[in-house]
Design a protein around this motif. Structure first.
Motif, PDB file in Angstrom:
ATOM      1  N   ASP A 683     -52.768  -0.769  25.657  1.00 15.89           N
ATOM      2  CA  ASP A 683     -51.555  -0.478  26.702  1.00 15.89           C
ATOM      3  C   ASP A 683     -49.776  -0.125  26.865  1.00 15.89           C
ATOM      4  N   ASP A 684     -49.540   0.396  27.666  1.00 15.36           N
ATOM      5  CA  ASP A 684     -48.349  -0.092  27.451  1.00 15.36           C
ATOM      6  C   ASP A 684     -48.523  -1.340  28.770  1.00 15.36           C
ATOM      7  N   GLU A 685     -49.467  -1.838  29.568  1.00 16.52           N
ATOM      8  CA  GLU A 685     -49.352  -2.537  30.523  1.00 16.52           C
ATOM      9  C   GLU A 685     -50.058  -3.867  29.652  1.00 16.52           C
ATOM     10  N   ARG A 686     -49.356  -5.098  29.492  1.00 10.38           N
ATOM     11  CA  ARG A 686     -49.693  -6.253  28.937  1.00 10.38           C
ATOM     12  C   ARG A 686     -51.282  -6.573  28.929  1.00 10.38           C
ATOM     13  N   SER A 687     -51.474  -6.991  31.090  1.00  4.93           N
ATOM     14  CA  SER A 687     -52.687  -7.640  31.568  1.00  4.93           C
ATOM     15  C   SER A 687     -53.910  -6.338  30.779  1.00  4.93           C
ATOM     16  N   VAL A 688     -53.915  -5.326  30.661  1.00  3.10           N
ATOM     17  CA  VAL A 688     -55.027  -4.580  30.130  1.00  3.10           C
ATOM     18  C   VAL A 688     -54.815  -4.563  28.444  1.00  3.10           C
ATOM     19  N   ARG A 689     -54.048  -4.931  28.226  1.00  2.00           N
ATOM     20  CA  ARG A 689     -54.310  -4.799  26.567  1.00  2.00           C
ATOM     21  C   ARG A 689     -54.871  -5.807  26.079  1.00  2.00           C
ATOM     22  N   GLU A 690     -54.168  -6.750  26.786  1.00  2.00           N
ATOM     23  CA  GLU A 690     -54.966  -8.719  26.238  1.00  2.00           C
ATOM     24  C   GLU A 690     -56.495  -8.522  26.442  1.00  2.00           C
ATOM     25  N   LEU A 691     -56.411  -7.303  27.896  1.00  2.45           N
ATOM     26  CA  LEU A 691     -58.003  -7.901  28.385  1.00  2.45           C
ATOM     27  C   LEU A 691     -58.703  -7.214  27.173  1.00  2.45           C
ATOM     28  N   ALA A 692     -58.241  -6.322  27.299  1.00  2.00           N
ATOM     29  CA  ALA A 692     -59.032  -5.096  26.076  1.00  2.00           C
ATOM     30  C   ALA A 692     -59.400  -5.780  25.091  1.00  2.00           C
ATOM     31  N   MET A 693     -58.199  -6.602  24.386  1.00  3.79           N
ATOM     32  CA  MET A 693     -58.411  -7.521  22.832  1.00  3.79           C
ATOM     33  C   MET A 693     -59.428  -8.382  23.524  1.00  3.79           C
ATOM     34  N   LYS A 694     -59.311  -8.918  24.442  1.00  2.30           N
ATOM     35  CA  LYS A 694     -60.199 -10.323  24.302  1.00  2.30           C
ATOM     36  C   LYS A 694     -61.931  -9.602  24.592  1.00  2.30           C
ATOM     37  N   THR A 695     -61.820  -8.645  25.223  1.00  2.00           N
ATOM     38  CA  THR A 695     -63.633  -8.000  25.636  1.00  2.00           C
ATOM     39  C   THR A 695     -63.967  -7.737  24.532  1.00  2.00           C
ATOM     40  N   LEU A 696     -63.210  -7.131  22.625  1.00  2.00           N
ATOM     41  CA  LEU A 696     -63.657  -7.022  22.493  1.00  2.00           C
ATOM     42  C   LEU A 696     -63.730  -7.847  20.833  1.00  2.00           C
ATOM     43  N   GLN A 697     -63.109  -9.240  21.347  1.00  2.00           N
ATOM     44  CA  GLN A 697     -63.058 -10.376  20.794  1.00  2.00           C
ATOM     45  C   GLN A 697     -64.438 -10.900  21.106  1.00  2.00           C
ATOM     46  N   GLU A 698     -64.593 -10.667  22.125  1.00  2.00           N
ATOM     47  CA  GLU A 698     -66.035 -11.293  22.954  1.00  2.00           C
ATOM     48  C   GLU A 698     -67.166 -10.583  22.570  1.00  2.00           C
ATOM     49  N   LEU A 699     -67.058  -8.934  22.207  1.00  2.00           N
ATOM     50  CA  LEU A 699     -68.294  -8.312  21.921  1.00  2.00           C
ATOM     51  C   LEU A 699     -68.640  -8.078  20.543  1.00  2.00           C
ATOM     52  N   TRP A 700     -67.938  -8.325  19.848  1.00  2.00           N
ATOM     53  CA  TRP A 700     -67.576  -7.963  18.268  1.00  2.00           C
ATOM     54  C   TRP A 700     -67.809  -8.858  17.777  1.00  2.00           C
ATOM     55  N   PHE A 701     -66.992 -10.177  18.034  1.00  2.00           N
ATOM     56  CA  PHE A 701     -66.560 -11.308  16.988  1.00  2.00           C
ATOM     57  C   PHE A 701     -66.774 -12.775  17.473  1.00  2.00           C
ATOM     58  N   ALA A 702     -67.917 -12.577  18.797  1.00  2.00           N
ATOM     59  CA  ALA A 702     -69.009 -13.486  18.933  1.00  2.00           C
ATOM     60  C   ALA A 702     -69.589 -14.353  17.765  1.00  2.00           C
ATOM     61  N   HIS A 703     -69.187 -15.481  17.405  1.00  2.00           N
ATOM     62  CA  HIS A 703     -69.470 -16.388  15.729  1.00  2.00           C
ATOM     63  C   HIS A 703     -70.630 -17.292  16.517  1.00  2.00           C
ATOM     64  N   GLU A 704     -70.668 -18.023  17.446  1.00  2.00           N
ATOM     65  CA  GLU A 704     -71.426 -18.842  18.151  1.00  2.00           C
ATOM     66  C   GLU A 704     -73.097 -19.012  17.495  1.00  2.00           C
ATOM     67  N   GLU A 705     -74.134 -17.604  18.789  1.00  2.00           N
ATOM     68  CA  GLU A 705     -75.128 -17.888  17.938  1.00  2.00           C
ATOM     69  C   GLU A 705     -75.294 -17.716  16.475  1.00  2.00           C
ATOM     70  N   LEU A 706     -74.253 -17.075  15.626  1.00  2.00           N
ATOM     71  CA  LEU A 706     -74.399 -16.709  14.798  1.00  2.00           C
ATOM     72  C   LEU A 706     -74.068 -17.968  13.316  1.00  2.00           C
ATOM     73  N   VAL A 707     -73.227 -18.452  14.145  1.00  2.00           N
ATOM     74  CA  VAL A 707     -72.918 -20.348  13.256  1.00  2.00           C
ATOM     75  C   VAL A 707     -74.229 -20.987  13.185  1.00  2.00           C
ATOM     76  N   TYR A 708     -74.443 -21.236  14.673  1.00  2.00           N
ATOM     77  CA  TYR A 708     -75.814 -22.384  14.819  1.00  2.00           C
ATOM     78  C   TYR A 708     -76.889 -21.654  14.450  1.00  2.00           C
ATOM     79  N   ALA A 709     -77.750 -20.054  13.469  1.00  2.00           N
ATOM     80  CA  ALA A 709     -78.848 -19.671  13.349  1.00  2.00           C
ATOM     81  C   ALA A 709     -78.211 -19.680  12.238  1.00  2.00           C
ATOM     82  N   CYS A 710     -77.339 -19.516  11.422  1.00  2.00           N
ATOM     83  CA  CYS A 710     -76.849 -19.876   9.889  1.00  2.00           C
ATOM     84  C   CYS A 710     -77.698 -21.313   9.306  1.00  2.00           C
TER      85      CYS A 710
END
Length: 1468
Positions: A683-710
């Motif tokens: 996105d051209d807007e920095r705040s939108v771009r950063e929020l989209a990155m953060k959202t996908l990171q939380e949805l796809w790359f959240a690792h806490e439950e994987l680390v605890y379950a491993c």
């Protein structure tokens, strides 16, 4: 003030309040005597009563209240505050006298014997005393006396208000006016605490008590209940009496609400002095009434809210209402509707499993059970209120309750009697007419008849038998069966009729018993109360009883008005309406399912104001994530707003999509969310771009439950073990679901060219975040890679066993192709993680079937990305891989060669160093190409095998592009034997010469395509070569040719080059950022190699952009159009050319039927509008022309072009066809001047120039079809405001007045000349051409005329309103909303009355027909305009009447057409 100062209102000789002598108090004694009712005649003259009232008023207003209002700190106040002082004692004695005077005056006011001036005095005095406060008396006996005076004043005021009905409006007005005059402290002096712990303002309680007292006393209201039966006449009188009592309360309530609303409204656009105070008073009163709804002692609260809701609806419907009052009305509507929704849930809870709506059937009298339930509920509530009344806590609620209930019951009685009379008029049972039921009590008889134990039933039956027997004896042939059937039918009819009579009688008795119980309860004393009713039971009863009242049936009406307010013209109102709807939906989410609400919300999601769009997003987003059903209803509306031009709206949509993602189980929806979020990472807007990155990171790359379950031991194994197998089964399922979604996104990303965004996301989460987050993201990637390879192994085992696999992975449904496709994406991002397992993919290289080409392509991509990351590869594996790759070169298609050769080059160059194989491959291909070149150049023969020549070109070109032969040329000259003579400088130069030669037009097209494709690859490796004259000559020849294939390949080369150039730029920027370079001479003057490469892309695009755009629209080939649009997009995104060059193409492509091209074109156009709004619209009309040509190309000619999108998706979203130019108009609408200029230019397209052009049909047809295209677009635009439509009408009128009038005069002159036999000036051919050109121009003018009439009808605008519009002073039309009125035709312009707008004029008869139609249109228009101007009437009557609009008059019948044609003699 000295102590001996005289006090106003008392004897001047007195110095203290206690000096009131017996003579002065004598009027009080007279009033007390009159109040007893035992005074002899003449003992209490009117003058004495007047003196008593006057003294009471003077004592309060002239002495007591001024003293009590003294502030602490003055000498007199200190003296009164002294508890041991004489003055305090005298003051208390005086206040006691005033308090004692209240009782006789209240009793005296019970009878209407007081004069009007005395009533006024009592009202003034009681109002003042009611709001009297003082700190002078402290908190002891004095404060108690003052509180007693206030209560007594309230009782007196209520009594006067109840008795003197003609004074009620004045009293209410005085109270409300006095409230505003009071200081704020006194106005909010004390809160009135109600049962249940809540509190309301004292003012609200006072008003409600007065309103509840407007009904008659309980004894009067219950009069007539004592009898066992109520005849019909008495029922009607009872109903009228109680309705009158309720109407009296409603009338007073309406006065209060009207008074307050009237004082809140601005007058002459100026705020009144007390507007804010009155508005605050109104809001407080309504809020308190809502709090009191459902409380047993306050039935008037429902009445107030009901009346107020009616005024709210009036305010919302009134166009000229004050915007502040409309805002208040919307808030109130939401508050009332919310309470109704909550209350209805409470009603269901109170029912405790019973029928919550049982009380609603009382009026219908559907069952005895409902009447009994009503009886029990109302009598319980009445007992509670009566117990409070006899205990001195009455609020006057009983009369209002009984008035409402008695009205219902009396109406039910009348309905029972009417139903019974109706049955009696149709049926007579056993000689007894049921109409006599009004006068004959047959309860016992009916019961005995039903039971069958009464002799009368036997007698009736015998009588029936006799009658039937006589009937049978009179017949010559009877049938026993028919006799039995008739008897059975009569018996059933008799039984059902008697049962209905019995039920009606029981209902009547139950209702009369209920009325009788009301009388008994009201007349009970405290000792006669049978039992005490708890407050909670009374509240439950009140809630059930209040559900019968009209207020709780108005929810749908309030919701409809709020929904209508969503289309208001003011942004403030639309935003407020959305917040109001949000408030309602919070308590009743089901409203969001309604079609009208969905339609309105969808429109507000597309509103021109970001504030409104954000409010709409908040409304929907608050509910959809928590309700899967709502998600399915609104997901399409929400998801598309992620492209909104407002950054705040886009951010809000991203958060909503995240919530939906976390709760959704729909795989397709999850993939769509992933794609949309991935798109916003750019996105051209920095705040939108950063929020989209953060959202996908939380949805796809959240690792806490994987680390605890491993398992820690498994994690410590690193690459030697599988992270995925160390997870618990539940976490494995969650991980596989995540993998499945990301794989789906990757699949869509390939089709939508979002692979770079996916790579950027992976790079961000693994490098651009904190160290802990990066490590966690890599751990997630490792788990996903392990899961994918686990799935591949399971799939192989399953295929080998020929049985379904029971693994967790197979449950997810991830196919082998999907696994490999996702792994190919991951291999470019996390090569180490994928490389650890790459060796197991060697078996896929041996696939030879054509159906497995995609699988082979993905495996080669994985190897190409991970060859350098495979840990300790064995020699056997490397040898086998090298052999497999070489074997693929012999027979594989071009798509496989494109990935196999780079993989082979990397393997040889970096790992095996078996240069001999690669050198021999290139040498053999290059020698063969040189041999073919010599033969073709010498003209010895043509190409015998183009297919083999193509393969040699591709093999040689790819190996040269991916392997640096020039670096190894000096060390391995022996491998280039035979090429030495041809390699003048470098191998790259040799390859460039060969490819340029084979790209010549004399060779077969497949050979040219292969050569041009390899040139593109070569220029990516060596960009400066693309600027050579020979390369430019090839590109010039390609774009000048008629071959779509060559153009497509050239566009693909540009696309690949620009993408590679962007990657090089990003890599250099990253390198310069990460490494701190030393400042030396080379850095100061610049790297000439980098500088030469940096400007190649811009130079190419500035040269070839126009030809790229032309090639994009050269034909209907979808591939050519998509590729050309990709190049245009890259040019705009990278800023390689002036954006104005691309604007017409973007406008045209925004009309594409391909949703991807259309949405991306709209986004690019929006971005340009945001960045370059000052000049970007200077080529809009060129874009309109380009859009028309594009549509004509898609639809096969101008005859088939339409100006609106008639697809089902467009109609479903708006309810009518959508103009192709609607997106462009949405960008222009925000600036009024720019918008009007655009509309003017559109209309002027139809202002034909009759002095130029040829005379034959083929030349003018595209222009007329273009005018029709523009007119249909204007008709399909979503106009929001009145001045938009009026401006179009004004411009059309200008064209008709100038060009239309000129054409009309020309036709009339020709007609007169031909009738008079005069010869036309000039040669016959010139005159004929001029006539034809004028006729052709008249078609365009007529199209505009039809457009104007269409807009007037569908926007309901009168002719006088159009004529009165002035574009230089549009204040009377600006910001006034208009509404589309759907008519027949579903929003299409019907061209049947103007046929040559859609078909060609080919014959002389057609031209004559058109001229006749034009003359008829123009003359009719002028006459119609004069008539309407004379009448000063509205066009609405013409549009909606039997005649319809003037368009209907354009169709000529046969006789008119023949007559007008004859007038144009000589054209045949």
């Amino acid at each position: 003030m000295p102590f001996d100062t005289p006090i106003a209102g008392l004897d001047p000789t007195a110095t203290v309040p206690g000096a009131v002598n017996a003579g002065q108090l004598s009027p009080f004694l007279i009033a007390d005597l009159a109040a007893t009712g035992k005074a002899p005649n003449g003992a209490c003259p009117g003058d004495s009563l007047h003196a008593a009232v006057t003294l009471f008023k003077d004592c309060l207003l002239g002495c007591a209240i001024p003293l009590l209002d003294l502030g602490m700190g003055c000498a007199l106040a200190d003296a009164f505050a002294n508890t041991d002082g004489l003055l305090r004692g005298r003051l208390l004695a005086f206040l006691g006298t005033v308090l004692a005077a209240h009782a006789p005056l209240t009793a005296l006011a019970t009878g209407p014997t007081l004069a009007e001036q005395d009533v006024i005095s009592l009202v003034f005095a009681s109002i003042s005393a009611t709001f009297c406060t003082s700190d002078l008396l402290g908190s002891d006996t004095g404060a108690n006396i003052l509180e007693s005076i206030r209560r007594a004043a309230q009782v007196l005021l209520r009594r006067v208000f109840e008795v003197y009905t003609d004074q009620r409006p004045w009293i209410l007005e005085e109270i409300l006016a006095s409230l505003i005059k009071l200081p704020t402290l006194k106005r909010s002096q004390s809160a009135y605490r109600i049962a249940g712990g809540k509190s309301v303002q004292f003012i609200s309680v006072l008003l409600l008590k007065l309103l509840q007292g407007t009904a008659q006393s309980p004894e009067d209201l219950t009069a007539g209940f004592e009898g066992r039966r109520l005849p019909a006449k008495e029922c009607r009188m009872l109903l009228q009496k109680h309705k009158k009592a309720v109407d009296a309360a409603s009338s007073s309530t309406d006065f209060v609400i009207r008074y307050l609303i009237g004082r809140c409204v601005k007058r002459d656009s100026k705020a009144s002095a007390n507007e804010t105070e009155y508005r605050g008073l109104l809001e407080t009163f309504i809020d308190d009434c809502i709090v009191l709804l459902g409380h047993p002692q306050w039935p008037a609260a429902e009445l107030v809210i009901r009346v107020y809701s009616l005024h709210v609806l009036e305010l919302l419907d009134e166009e000229k209402a004050d915007i502040g009052m409309k805002t208040l009305a919307l808030e109130s509507a939401g508050l009332i509707a919310t309470h109704i929704a909550t209350a209805q849930l409470d009603f269901e809870a109170v029912s405790k499993g019973g029928d919550a709506s049982a009380l609603e059937t009382v009026l219908a009298s559907s069952s005895l059970e409902s009447i009994s339930q009503f009886h029990a509920t109302t009598t319980l509530l009445l007992e509670y209120l009566q117990s409070k009344a006899v205990g001195g806590e009455s609020t006057g609620a009983i009369p209002l309750y009984i008035g409402n209930w008695a009205s219902m019951l009396a109406a039910a009685l009348l309905k029972i009697r009417q139903d019974r009379a109706g049955r009696a008029s149709k049926t007579t049972i056993n000689g007894v007419d049921e109409s006599d039921a009004e006068d004959v009590d047959c309860d016992a008889e009916a019961q005995s008849n039903i039971d069958g134990g009464n002799g009368s039933d036997t007698t009736d039956s015998e009588g029936d038998d006799v009658s039937m027997g006589g009937d049978e004896s009179g017949q010559s042939s009877g049938s026993d069966y028919e006799a039995e059937a008739r008897e059975s039918s009569r018996a059933k009819l008799r039984t059902s009729t008697l049962a209905a009579r019995k039920l009606a009688t029981d209902k009547r008795l139950a209702i009369e018993e209920c009325l009788k119980d009301y009388v008994g309860i009201v007349k009970r004393s405290t000792k006669a109360m049978l039992h005490s009713v708890s407050y909670s039971s009374a509240v439950d009863a009140a809630k059930r009883a209040i559900s019968l009242l009209p207020l709780y049936k108005t929810f749908d009406v309030l919701l409809a008005r709020v929904t209508m307010a969503l289309g208001a013209g003011q942004v403030t109102l639309r935003s407020k309406a959305l917040r109001t709807l949000n408030q309602i939906a919070s308590h009743r989410p089901s409203v969001l399912y309604q079609a009208s609400v969905k339609f309105a919300i969808n429109h507000r999601l597309q509103d021109s104001s970001p504030q409104v769009r954000e409010a709409a997003i908040d409304l929907v987003g608050k509910h959809v994530a928590q309700n899967p059903e709502l998600t399915s209803q609104y997901y399409d509306f929400i998801s598309v707003r992620i492209l909104d031009k407002g950054p705040s709206v886009r951010r809000r949509v991203i958060r909503i999509l995240k919530d939906i993602y976390l709760l959704s189980s729909d795989h397709a929806q999850l993939v769509d969310i992933g794609v949309r979020l991935l798109q916003r990472t750019n996105d051209d807007e920095r705040s939108v771009r950063e929020l989209a990155m953060k959202t996908l990171q939380e949805l796809w790359f959240a690792h806490e439950e994987l680390v605890y379950a491993c398992d820690e031991e498994e994690v410590s194994m690193g690459n030697s073990g599988s992270m995925f197998t160390a997870l618990s089964p539940e976490v494995q399922r969650q991980t596989l679901k995540r993998v499945q979604v990301m794989a789906g996104v990757t699949e869509v990303a390939q089709a939508r060219e979002l692979g770079d965004l996916m790579a950027g996301l992976f790079e961000h989460v693994t490098t651009a975040t904190t160290k802990a987050e990066a490590e966690g993201a890599m751990f997630v990637v490792q788990c996903m890679v392990d899961a994918l390879f686990e799935q591949l192994l399971r799939s192989e085992e399953s295929e080998a066993d020929l049985s379904p696999s029971s693994s967790v992975a197979s449950v997810t449904g991830i196919s082998t192709a999907t696994c490999l496709r996702f792994l190919s994406t991951l291999s470019g991002i996390a090569p180490d993680a994928v490389g650890a397992h790459s060796e197991v993919l060697g078996t896929y290289l041996k696939m030879t079937e054509a159906s497995e080409e995609d699988t082979l392509h993905h495996v080669l991509t994985i190897f190409g990305n991970t060859l350098l990351s495979i840990p300790h590869p064995s020699a056997q594996f490397l040898g086998s891989l090298e052999g497999d790759l070489i074997s693929l070169l012999s027979s594989s298609p071009q798509s496989i060669l494109a990935v196999a050769i780079p993989c082979l080059c990397t393997l040889v160059d970096k790992i095996t160093w078996n240069y001999g194989k690669l050198f021999r491959l290139f040498r053999s291909c290059a020698l063969q190409l040189c041999h073919e070149q010599r033969l073709l150049a010498g003209g010895l023969r043509g190409t015998q095998s183009p297919k083999n020549l193509m393969r040699f070109i591709i093999l040689a070109g790819l190996t040269c592009c991916h392997f640096s032969f020039d670096e190894h040329l000096a060390r391995h000259k022996d491998h280039f034997k035979g090429l030495d003579a041809m390699i003048e400088t470098t191998v790259t130069a040799l390859m460039n010469d060969l490819l340029l030669f084979f790209a010549s037009p004399q060779l077969p097209l497949p050979v040219q395509l292969a050569a041009i494709q390899m040139l593109g690859r070569l220029y990516i490796r060596q960009p400066p070569l693309a600027l050579e004259p020979r390369a430019r000559a090839v590109m010039d020849r390609v774009f000048a040719s008629d071959s779509n294939g060559l153009k497509l390949q050239a566009l693909r080369n540009f696309d690949d080059f620009l993408r590679a150039d962007a990657k090089r730029y990003i890599a250099r920027a990253k390198e310069s950022k990460e490494q701190a370079r030393e400042v030396d001479a080379k850095a100061l003057v610049g790297d000439t190699g980098e500088m030469s490469e940096a400007g190649v892309g811009a130079s190419l695009m500035q040269t070839y952009l126009d030809r790229v755009i032309d090639a994009t629209f050269v034909s209907s080939a979808a591939a050519l159009r998509a590729t050309g649009f990709g190049v245009i997009s890259l040019v705009l995104e990278q800023g390689l050319a002036h954006p104005l060059k691309c604007v017409p193409a973007l406008i045209a492509l925004s009309t594409s039927s391909d949703p991807h091209i259309r949405s991306k074109a709209l986004r690019l156009h929006q971005d340009l509008n945001f960045k370059y709004a000052s000049f970007i619209h200077s080529r809009d009309i060129e874009g309109v022309r380009k859009a028309y040509e594009y549509q004509a190309q898609l639809r096969g000619g101008p005859e088939c072009v339409m100006g609106y999108d008639c697809s089902s998706e467009a109609k479903e979203a708006t309810g009518r066809p959508v103009a192709f130019l609607q997106p462009l108009y949405s960008l222009l609408r925000s600036k009024r001047a720019r918008r009007n200029d655009f509309l003017s230019l559109l209309v002027k397209i139809g202002d034909a120039d009759i002095g130029t052009g040829a005379g034959h049909a083929a030349s003018w047809w595209p222009d007329v079809s273009f005018v029709r295209f523009v007119a249909e677009n204007i008709a399909g635009l979503d106009f929001k405001y009145l001045d938009e439509v009026l401006h179009v009408s004004y411009q059309v009128n200008s064209v008709i007045a100038s060009t239309g009038s000129s054409l009309l005069h020309l036709f009339e002159d020709d007609c007169r000349a031909k009738v008079g036999g005069q010869a036309a000036v000039g040669t016959p051919s010139d005159a004929e051409c001029k006539s034809r050109r004028a006729t052709e121009a008249s078609v365009s003018v007529g199209i505009l005329f039809v457009l104007r009439e269409f807009l007037k009808v569908h926007y309901n605008i009168s002719e006088s309103r159009c004529a009165g519009y002035n574009p230089s002073d549009p204040s009377n039309a600006r910001d006034k909303p208009v509404v589309w009125h759907g008519q027949s035709g579903q929003g299409h312009i019907d061209w049947s009355a103007w046929p040559y707008a859609v078909k060609r004029m080919e014959s002389t008869a057609d031209y004559s027909d058109q001229r006749a139609r034009f003359r008829h249109m123009m003359t009719g228009s002028l006459v119609s305009t004069e008539e309407r101007a004379g009448e000063n009437g509205s066009f609405d009557s013409h549009a909606n009447g039997s005649g319809g609009s003037f368009i209907d008059d354009l169709a000529l019948d046969a006789s008119e057409l023949e007559l007008l044609t004859e007038q144009l003699i000589g054209d045949d």
